[in-house]
Design an enzyme around this catalytic site. Structure first.
Site, mmCIF file in Angstrom:
data_model
loop_
_atom_site.group_PDB
_atom_site.id
_atom_site.type_symbol
_atom_site.label_atom_id
_atom_site.label_comp_id
_atom_site.label_asym_id
_atom_site.label_seq_id
_atom_site.Cartn_x
_atom_site.Cartn_y
_atom_site.Cartn_z
ATOM 1 N N ILE A 1 13.713 3.880 7.463
ATOM 2 C CA ILE A 1 13.770 2.537 8.051
ATOM 3 C C ILE A 1 14.343 2.617 9.471
ATOM 4 C CG2 ILE A 1 14.953 0.294 7.886
ATOM 5 C CD1 ILE A 1 14.722 0.491 4.838
ATOM 6 N N GLY B 1 22.586 5.491 5.738
ATOM 7 C CA GLY B 1 23.027 5.330 4.352
ATOM 8 C C GLY B 1 22.471 6.420 3.460
ATOM 9 N N ILE B 2 23.183 6.644 2.360
ATOM 10 C CA ILE B 2 22.756 7.664 1.401
ATOM 11 C C ILE B 2 22.817 7.092 -0.014
ATOM 12 C CG2 ILE B 2 23.548 9.607 2.820
ATOM 13 C CD1 ILE B 2 26.027 9.779 0.941
ATOM 14 N N THR B 3 22.155 7.769 -0.939
ATOM 15 C CA THR B 3 22.317 7.426 -2.360
ATOM 16 C C THR B 3 22.816 8.660 -3.113
ATOM 17 O OG1 THR B 3 20.007 8.027 -2.781
ATOM 18 C CG2 THR B 3 20.479 5.685 -2.470
ATOM 19 N N TYR C 1 26.510 2.697 -4.653
ATOM 20 C CA TYR C 1 25.645 2.182 -3.574
ATOM 21 C C TYR C 1 25.696 0.649 -3.521
ATOM 22 C CZ TYR C 1 21.202 1.749 -0.923
ATOM 23 O OH TYR C 1 20.218 1.448 -0.008
ATOM 24 N N PRO D 1 16.854 -5.087 2.774
ATOM 25 C CA PRO D 1 15.522 -4.638 2.379
ATOM 26 C C PRO D 1 15.430 -4.528 0.864
ATOM 27 C CG PRO D 1 16.523 -3.127 3.984
ATOM 28 C CD PRO D 1 17.604 -4.032 3.478
ATOM 29 N N GLN E 1 23.625 2.626 -9.766
ATOM 30 C CA GLN E 1 24.044 2.512 -8.356
ATOM 31 C C GLN E 1 25.354 1.736 -8.191
ATOM 32 O OE1 GLN E 1 20.614 1.126 -5.969
ATOM 33 N NE2 GLN E 1 20.643 3.199 -5.138
#
Ligand code: CAA
Length: 240
Positions: free
Chosen positions: A14, A84-86, A147, A177, A144
């Protein structure tokens, strides 16, 4: 030369679409990346957008990196905290390290990105702060906890900054998003991904450019009275 815009995590996914769109709209864009030198070099070669390498989770690196961008390109007037990360795992399997990594990058990273830029925006009486949150910060998501906590935290950040910056000509907004066709979503096991897509009324994943256009609006002069808001772009998967 247009306004200077900083996009963290701006060379892939993104972030890449945001960097390109802002450049197209006349901004001088600086894109940061954390580790993938090859992808960053390719990105600069194809777009002409300068990249800067630092870890948003580290305050001193962010501060030094931001000073370098401002020295080379001028004061940052638009900041897009996108990196950002997951580290997905059901809560009973989530490790403290998985929790910490995601908090450090996605939440503390947003603080580290905005904090060094904020005083200059206040002095110049203009700024656009845009944070890329997520549908999963709005609704939560299986596997998550880490997150979703950071993405919900982003919304607290922009609502507070909006109140602090309003009189100084600074706006702070978020884009949430939904599921977008990026490497991050493609990393979800195919069966799970198919099941997620079946829950999106639009019947498809979003495109990174659809998020970039939301950011472009929030960065523009047209959005001056939009402050503390969230734009949800999720194909009708979830309403706040
Ligand atoms: N809802 C309910 N149950 C779910 C579920 C869901 N969304 N996803 C998985 N499960 C269930 C499975 O059916 C399975 O159940 P059984 O044990 O009864 O078969 C169980 O949970 C899986 O348990 P495991 O112990 O096998 O799980 P695992 O340790 O292998 O972890 C996983 C698998 C990490 C949860 C994997 O399924 C996964 O990655 N899920 C996707 C999570 C997700 O949506 N992440 C979003 C990434 S995209 C993003 O973050 C961008 C954004 O902002 C939108």
């Amino acid at each position: 030369m247009g306004r200077v815009a900083l996009v963290t995590g701006g060379s892939r996914g993104i972030g890449e679409a945001i960097s390109k769109k802002l450049k197209e709209d006349g901004y001088t864009v600086a894109a940061t990346y954390a580790g993938n030198d090859e992808a960053a070099a390719k990105f600069t070669e194809t777009t002409g957008i300068k990249t800067y390498k630092w870890n948003v989770a580290d305050y001193e690196s962010s501060k030094t990196g931001i000073a370098k961008v401002e020295e080379e390109l001028g004061p940052i007037e638009v900041v897009v905290a996108n990196a950002g990360i997951t580290r997905d795992a059901p809560f009973h399997k989530m490790t403290p390290d998985q929790w910490k990594e995601v908090i450090d990058t996605n939440l503390t990273g947003v603080f580290n990105t905005i904090h060094p830029i904020w005083p200059g925006m206040r002095e110049r009486k203009f700024g656009r702060v845009i944070v890329i949150s997520s549908i999963n910060g709005q609704k939560g998501q299986f596997a998550q906890v880490n997150y979703a906590a950071t993405k919900a935290g982003d919304l607290g950040i922009i609502k507070s900054l909006a109140q602090e910056g309003a009189r100084a000509g600074i706006t702070a907004n978020a884009v949430c998003p939904g599921y977008i066709a990026t490497e991050m979503v493609m990393a979800v096991p195919e069966k799970v991904r198919e099941s997620i897509i079946s829950q999106i009324p639009a019947g498809r994943l979003g495109e990174p450019e659809e998020i970039a256009r939301c950011v472009a609006f929030l960065a523009s002069d047209d959005s001056g009275f939009v402050n503390g808001s969230t734009i949800s772009a999720n194909g009708a998967q979830f309403f706040v």
